[in-house]
Enzyme design. Structure first.
Site, PDB file in Angstrom:
ATOM      1  N   GLU A   1      39.879  24.630  41.293  1.00  0.00           N
ATOM      2  CA  GLU A   1      41.044  25.378  41.811  1.00  0.00           C
ATOM      3  C   GLU A   1      41.361  24.946  43.240  1.00  0.00           C
ATOM      4  O   GLU A   1      42.529  24.903  43.645  1.00  0.00           O
ATOM      5  CB  GLU A   1      40.761  26.881  41.739  1.00  0.00           C
TER       6      GLU A   1
ATOM      7  N   GLU B   1      34.244  28.951  33.951  1.00  0.00           N
ATOM      8  CA  GLU B   1      34.195  30.404  34.153  1.00  0.00           C
ATOM      9  C   GLU B   1      33.937  31.149  32.855  1.00  0.00           C
ATOM     10  O   GLU B   1      33.234  32.152  32.824  1.00  0.00           O
ATOM     11  CB  GLU B   1      35.510  30.901  34.769  1.00  0.00           C
TER      12      GLU B   1
HETATM   13  N1  3HC Z   1      26.942  29.404  42.589  1.00  0.00           N
HETATM   14  C1  3HC Z   1      25.711  29.593  43.105  1.00  0.00           C
HETATM   15  N2  3HC Z   1      24.675  28.783  42.848  1.00  0.00           N
HETATM   16  C2  3HC Z   1      24.895  27.722  42.056  1.00  0.00           C
HETATM   17  C3  3HC Z   1      26.151  27.466  41.486  1.00  0.00           C
HETATM   18  C4  3HC Z   1      27.214  28.360  41.791  1.00  0.00           C
HETATM   19  N3  3HC Z   1      28.445  28.164  41.323  1.00  0.00           N
HETATM   20  N4  3HC Z   1      26.057  26.347  40.742  1.00  0.00           N
HETATM   21  C5  3HC Z   1      24.795  25.930  40.839  1.00  0.00           C
HETATM   22  N5  3HC Z   1      24.083  26.752  41.624  1.00  0.00           N
HETATM   23  C6  3HC Z   1      22.684  26.626  42.027  1.00  0.00           C
HETATM   24  C7  3HC Z   1      21.730  26.844  40.856  1.00  0.00           C
HETATM   25  O1  3HC Z   1      21.434  28.214  40.712  1.00  0.00           O
HETATM   26  C8  3HC Z   1      20.531  26.040  41.298  1.00  0.00           C
HETATM   27  O2  3HC Z   1      19.846  26.820  42.239  1.00  0.00           O
HETATM   28  P1  3HC Z   1      18.249  26.736  42.404  1.00  0.00           P
HETATM   29  O3  3HC Z   1      17.986  25.325  42.826  1.00  0.00           O
HETATM   30  O4  3HC Z   1      17.958  27.754  43.432  1.00  0.00           O
HETATM   31  O5  3HC Z   1      17.699  27.054  41.049  1.00  0.00           O
HETATM   32  C9  3HC Z   1      21.155  24.855  42.038  1.00  0.00           C
HETATM   33  O6  3HC Z   1      22.463  25.278  42.388  1.00  0.00           O
HETATM   34  C10 3HC Z   1      21.264  23.597  41.233  1.00  0.00           C
HETATM   35  O7  3HC Z   1      21.900  23.901  39.988  1.00  0.00           O
HETATM   36  P2  3HC Z   1      21.405  23.256  38.624  1.00  0.00           P
HETATM   37  O8  3HC Z   1      19.940  23.425  38.473  1.00  0.00           O
HETATM   38  O9  3HC Z   1      22.288  23.791  37.562  1.00  0.00           O
HETATM   39  O10 3HC Z   1      21.696  21.705  38.910  1.00  0.00           O
HETATM   40  P3  3HC Z   1      22.287  20.605  37.952  1.00  0.00           P
HETATM   41  O11 3HC Z   1      22.300  19.361  38.755  1.00  0.00           O
HETATM   42  O12 3HC Z   1      21.579  20.605  36.649  1.00  0.00           O
HETATM   43  O13 3HC Z   1      23.799  21.035  37.654  1.00  0.00           O
HETATM   44  C11 3HC Z   1      26.018  21.844  38.140  1.00  0.00           C
HETATM   45  C12 3HC Z   1      24.750  21.099  38.656  1.00  0.00           C
HETATM   46  C13 3HC Z   1      26.670  21.004  37.039  1.00  0.00           C
HETATM   47  C14 3HC Z   1      26.963  22.013  39.296  1.00  0.00           C
HETATM   48  C15 3HC Z   1      25.575  23.192  37.561  1.00  0.00           C
HETATM   49  O14 3HC Z   1      24.805  23.859  38.518  1.00  0.00           O
HETATM   50  C16 3HC Z   1      26.707  24.105  37.168  1.00  0.00           C
HETATM   51  O15 3HC Z   1      27.291  23.926  36.123  1.00  0.00           O
HETATM   52  N6  3HC Z   1      26.980  25.132  38.007  1.00  0.00           N
HETATM   53  C17 3HC Z   1      27.870  26.210  37.658  1.00  0.00           C
HETATM   54  C18 3HC Z   1      29.287  25.851  37.844  1.00  0.00           C
HETATM   55  C19 3HC Z   1      30.139  27.057  37.573  1.00  0.00           C
HETATM   56  O16 3HC Z   1      29.923  27.812  36.650  1.00  0.00           O
HETATM   57  N7  3HC Z   1      31.183  27.197  38.381  1.00  0.00           N
HETATM   58  C20 3HC Z   1      32.119  28.262  38.229  1.00  0.00           C
HETATM   59  C21 3HC Z   1      31.704  29.412  39.072  1.00  0.00           C
HETATM   60  S1  3HC Z   1      32.751  30.801  38.834  1.00  0.00           S
HETATM   61  C22 3HC Z   1      34.122  30.447  39.749  1.00  0.00           C
HETATM   62  O17 3HC Z   1      34.231  29.404  40.332  1.00  0.00           O
HETATM   63  C23 3HC Z   1      35.138  31.529  39.774  1.00  0.00           C
HETATM   64  C24 3HC Z   1      36.406  31.113  40.415  1.00  0.00           C
HETATM   65  O18 3HC Z   1      37.367  30.886  39.417  1.00  0.00           O
HETATM   66  C25 3HC Z   1      36.938  32.181  41.335  1.00  0.00           C
END
Ligand code: 3HC
Length: 704
Positions: free
Chosen positions: A105, A125
Site C-alpha cells: 500500500e 492481510e
Molecule cells: N509485523 C511484525 N512482525 C513481523 C511481520 C509484521 N508484519 N512480518 C514478519 N515479522 C517478524 C516475525 O514475527 C519474525 O519475528 P521473530 O524473528 O521475532 O520470530 C521476523 O519478522 C521474521 O519473520 P519470518 O520468520 O516470517 O521470516 P521469513 O524470512 O521467513 O519471512 C516475510 C519474511 C515473508 C516478510 C514473512 O515474515 C511474512 O510474510 N510476514 C507477514 C507479512 C504480512 O502479513 N503483512 C501484512 C501485515 S497486515 C497489514 O499490513 C495491514 C495493512 O493493510 C494496514
C-alpha cells in the site's frame, strides 16, 4: 536545513530508507520517521524528487502486526500514505523482496514504482483475517483492474516482478543496483518536470455491477463464512461505486471490523506462535550434508524438503529397485514444483543436483544429520540405530521419523543416545510444514538445536515435544478419534460425522482422513499397542473395516466407497449396516446423534487431552499444541487451534460441558484435566497461564 532521520541525499534526489529489521514492518517509529521526512523534503527547495527504499532483504513487509493488539498510535498509516501521495515532488518507490500488505500500500501511494527481480508483492492481510486497510482496496484497482485486485486480495498470494509489470503496478524493472537505478530514474523525472502521478487521481476502471457478487459466490464456502473475504469484496465494490474519500473511509471501517473479530485474533495468534521458538544457533551443529534412510513416500518427501531447502541429501535404500523409485519420486516432485513456478529453473536445477542415492548404509559416514524413515517397527529401527551408532561420524545427529515408537528405546540401541532425537514429519513430508521434534531422555541440547535449525532452514515449523506415546499430535488424535468411533457405534453415519466436523472448519472429516491414510495403518498400531484402553468399543468401527480388508482409498472401500473414475467418496450403506450389527453385538444402543453433539464430543476430547499433555510436560505451551493441530491435522486456523478455541468458549464452560458428558458417558473418558479445573476455577485462560509462565521464566532467568 538539517537532514531528516533515515534520509540521504544524492544531489537533488533525497532517499528515505526503511531500516527496521528484520522485515521493515511499519511500526510507529518508522511511520513517524517517514512522516517527518516527507514533510521536510516536500518543503526543501533543494530536493526535486524522493526515493523510498528498504534496507536488508526487502522493501516493507506490512504493518507491524504486534501493534494490532495495542491501542493505536499516531501517525496512522492511511493518513501517512495520503501525505506521501500528496507530496508535491515525484516520489519513486524502489521495491525489492517482500513488499506486502501495508508495504504494497505504501508503494501504491508513491507516484512511480520500480523494482528488482526478486520482488514479491502481495496482500497477505486475508491470512491474518484482515483486509488491506491503508488504501490498497481503492488504489490497486486503479492500476490493476477489478479482477486482479479481487484475486490478489482474497488469495493473499504474492506476485513476482513480471506479473506486477504486466498488471501495471510496477512501471519498470531495475537490474543491477536498485538504489542507483531508482535515483537515476528519480533524477530523470525531476529533469523532465514529471508531475507527481497520484494513483487516486487515475480514472476508476469500468466494472459490472454483478461482478463483485459473482466473485464472492465463486469463493469456497469456507472462505465466505470468514469475516475477511466478503469484506475485501465489499471494500472493492465500494471503491467501484463511491468517490475515493468515501471508499477509503468504508475500507477503513471494514478493516476495523475485521481487526476486532475473534477470527483475526486467532490468525494473528498463530502468526506469532508459528514463529515462536527460535533455534539456538550457537548450540546447533553445522549441517552440510544429510542422509535419509528409506526411500518410501516419507523418506522421499523428507529428501525433497531437504534438497529444495538447500541441503544436499543422500537417499539410502537396501534394494536398487526401491532406490530408483525413491529417486524418481524426488525428481518428479522437483520437476512439478518447477512447472508450477514454485521453483525457478536455477533453483530446480540446484535442488536436483543436491540429491544422490546409495545402496550402502556405510555411506552415512559423510552425513552431519541422518534421518531414518524406514518401516515402523521397533526391532528393525533398533537394529538400524545400532549400526548407525557405529557408522555415523562423531557429532552427527541421528533422527528417527517414528510416529508411534519410543524414541528412548531407539536411542538406547545406538550407543550414543545424546545424538538421537525424534523428527516426526507429517505426510506428505514435502508439503506439510509441521515437524514434531521429540526430546529423548538423553537427547543433547546440541542435537535438538541442530534438528530445529535444519527444520527452520528448510521452511518447516519445528515444535519441541516430549517422548510419550503419540507425542502431542497423535496422542490428541486418539482422544478425538475415540469419540468419533464411539459415535459411529451409537448410530452416527460416517458422512454425518465428517460433515459436522467440516462445517466446524476441519479441513477433512476424520473418516475421510482414515480412508486416505489407510485404515490398516492404525489397525496395525493398535495391535502392537500394549497398554491401550481396555474397552471393546475402542476404535472398533475402524478395526472392523480393516479386518474385512476395507483399508480405505487404496482398496476402493473403507468408510466410503471409491468406485467413480475420479475416486470420489460415496457414502456406503453397507458400512452403516456393518457398524449397526457390531453395535448390537457389543450392546451399544443406536440413536440419532446430532451434529452439535458430534462437534462437542470430538473437540472437547481434544481440549481435555491437550490440557493433560500440558500437565505432563509433553508440550511446552498451549500455543505449541495449537500450532501442531492447525498445521498437522487441519484444525481451522480461524479458530486458532483447540486451546485458543477453548479460551474463546471460556474454560468454565469447557469444564461444565465435560462434566455433562461425564454424566452421560461415564467418567473414564470424561474426567476434566486438573489443569482445566484449576484454570477455570481461577477465572483464567490458557493464554493467561502461558504468559504467566513465560513471565516467571523470564524473571527467573534474570535473577539467575
Ligand atoms: N509485523 C511484525 N512482525 C513481523 C511481520 C509484521 N508484519 N512480518 C514478519 N515479522 C517478524 C516475525 O514475527 C519474525 O519475528 P521473530 O524473528 O521475532 O520470530 C521476523 O519478522 C521474521 O519473520 P519470518 O520468520 O516470517 O521470516 P521469513 O524470512 O521467513 O519471512 C516475510 C519474511 C515473508 C516478510 C514473512 O515474515 C511474512 O510474510 N510476514 C507477514 C507479512 C504480512 O502479513 N503483512 C501484512 C501485515 S497486515 C497489514 O499490513 C495491514 C495493512 O493493510 C494496514
Amino acid at each position: 536545513m538539517t537532514q531528516p532521520e533515515a534520509v540521504a541525499r544524492d544531489g537533488e534526489v533525497a532517499v528515505f530508507t526503511f531500516d527496521h529489521p528484520p522485515v521493515n514492518a511499519l511500526a510507529q517509529p518508522v511511520r513517524a520517521r517517514l512522516l517527518a521526512a516527507v514533510e521536510a523534503l516536500d518543503a526543501d527547495p533543494g530536493v526535486r524528487a524522493i526515493v523510498l527504499i528498504g534496507s536488508g532483504r526487502n522493501f516493507v513487509a506490512g504493518a507491524d502486526v504486534r501493534e494490532f493488539d495495542r491501542p493505536p498510535l499516531e501517525p496512522f498509516l492511511p493518513a501517512l500514505l495520503a501525505r506521501v501521495e500528496a507530496c508535491g515532488k515525484p516520489v519513486v518507490a524502489a521495491l525489492h523482496g517482500a513488499t506486502l500488505g501495508g508495504g504494497a500500500e505504501t508503494a501504491l501511494a508513491c507516484h512511480y514504482r520500480c523494482a528488482a527481480g526478486d520482488l514479491k508483492l502481495g496482500f497477505p492481510e486475508v491470512s491474518l483475517g484482515l483486509l488491506p486497510g491503508a488504501g490498497g482496496t481503492v488504489r490497486l484497482p486503479r492500476l490493476a483492474g477489478w479482477q486482479a485486485s479481487l484475486e490478489l486480495m482474497t488469495s493473499g498470494k504474492p506476485i513476482g516482478i513480471d506479473r506486477a509489470i504486466e498488471l501495471g503496478i510496477v512501471d519498470r524493472r531495475v537490474d543491477g543496483d536498485l538504489r542507483a537505478g531508482a535515483i537515476a530514474w528519480a533524477r530523470e523525472l525531476a529533469h523532465a518536470h514529471a508531475p507527481p502521478r497520484r494513483v487516486l487521481d487515475l480514472p476508476v476502471p469500468a466494472s459490472r455491477p454483478s461482478q463483485f457478487e459473482e466473485f464472492l459466490r465463486a469463493l469456497p464456502a469456507a472462505a465466505r463464512r470468514l469475516p475477511a473475504p466478503p469484506r475485501i469484496v465489499e471494500a472493492l465494490a465500494s471503491a467501484a461505486l463511491l468517490p475515493a474519500d468515501a471508499a477509503l473511509a468504508r475500507a477503513r471501517a471494514l478493516f476495523m471490523e475485521c481487526l476486532a473479530s475473534t477470527e483475526s485474533r486467532a490468525f494473528r495468534y498463530l502468526f506469532f506462535a508459528e514463529r515462536g521458538a527460535v533455534p539456538d544457533v550457537v548450540l546447533a551443529r553445522a549441517v552440510g550434508q544429510a542422509a535419509v534412510l528409506g526411500s518410501g513416500t516419507m523418506g522421499a518427501g523428507i529428501a525433497i524438503s531437504l534438497a529444495t531447502g538447500g541441503i544436499p541429501v543422500l537417499l539410502i535404500e537396501a534394494k536398487q529397485e526401491a532406490l530408483d523409485a525413491g529417486l524418481a519420486r524426488v525428481r518428479a516432485a522437483i520437476d512439478a514444483a518447477e512447472r508450477k513456478g514454485r521453483l525457478d529453473r536455477d533453483e530446480a536445477e540446484a535442488a536436483r543436483g543436491r540429491v544422490q542415492g546409495s545402496l550402502t548404509l556405510a555411506a552415512v559416514a559423510g552425513a552431519d544429520l541422518v534421518i531414518e524413515a524406514v518401516y515402523e517397527n521397533l526391532a528393525v529401527k533398533r537394529e538400524l540405530f545400532g549400526r548407525l551408532g557405529q557408522l555415523a561420524k562423531p557429532g552427527a545427529v541421528l533422527a528417527t521419523n517414528t510416529s508411534t515408537l519410543d524414541v528412548d528405546a531407539i536411542a538406547g540401541a545406538s550407543g550414543r543416545p545424546a545424538d538421537v532425537v525424534g523428527m516426526h514429519f507429517f505426510s506428505p513430508a514435502n508439503v506439510m510444514r509441521l515437524v514434531e521434534v521429540v526430546r529423548g531422555r538423553e537427547s543433547s541440547r546440541a542435537a535438538l538445536a541442530t534438528v530445529h535449525s535444519v527444520a527452520k532452514r528448510i521452511g518447516k515449523i519445528a515444535i519441541p515435544v516430549g517422548n510419550a506415546f503419540g507425542f502431542v499430535g497423535n496422542r490428541m488424535l486418539y482422544a478425538y478419534g475415540r469419540e468419533k468411533e464411539l459415535m459411529l457405534l451409537e448410530g452416527a453415519k460416517p458422512e454425518v460425522i465428517d460433515k459436522a466436523l467440516v462445517d466446524f472448519g476441519m479441513a477433512m472429516g476424520p473418516n475421510a482422513v482414515g480412508d486416505l491414510a489407510g485404515l490398516d495403518i492404525g489397525w496395525q498400531v493398535r495391535k502392537e499397542w500394549r497398554d491401550k484402553p481396555e474397552d471393546p468399543r475402542f476404535y472398533r468401527a475402524s478395526d472392523l473395516l480393516a479386518e474385512l480388508g476395507r483399508y480405505g482409498q487404496k482398496t476402493g472401500r473403507g468408510f466410503y466407497r471409491y468406485d467413480t473414475p475420479g475416486g470420489e467418496r460415496t457414502p456406503d450403506p453397507e458400512v452403516v449396516e456393518l457398524i449397526r450389527a457390531e453395535a448390537e453385538r457389543l450392546g451399544v444402543r443406536q440413536r440419532q446423534v446430532e451434529p452439535g453433539e458430534i462437534v462437542a464430543r470430538c473437540i472437547l476430547a481434544l481440549i481435555n487431552e491437550g490440557a493433560r499433555i500440558l500437565e505432563d510436560g509433553i508440550a511446552a505451551s498451549p500455543s505449541d499444541i495449537d500450532v501442531i493441530w492447525c498445521n498437522g491435522y487441519g484444525f481451522p486456523r480461524h479458530r486458532g487451534g483447540p486451546m485458543f478455541y477453548a479460551d474463546t468458549l471460556g474454560l468454565a464452560t469447557v469444564v461444565d460441558s465435560i462434566r455433562k458428558l461425564a454424566r452421560a458417558h461415564g467418567e473414564r473418558d470424561w474426567t476434566p484435566a486438573g489443569l482445566l479445573v484449576t484454570l477455570a476455577g481461577a477465572g483464567a485462560s490458557f493464554a493467561s497461564w502461558q504468559s504467566g509462565r513465560a513471565a516467571a521464566a523470564d524473571g527467573g532467568g534474570r535473577q539467575g
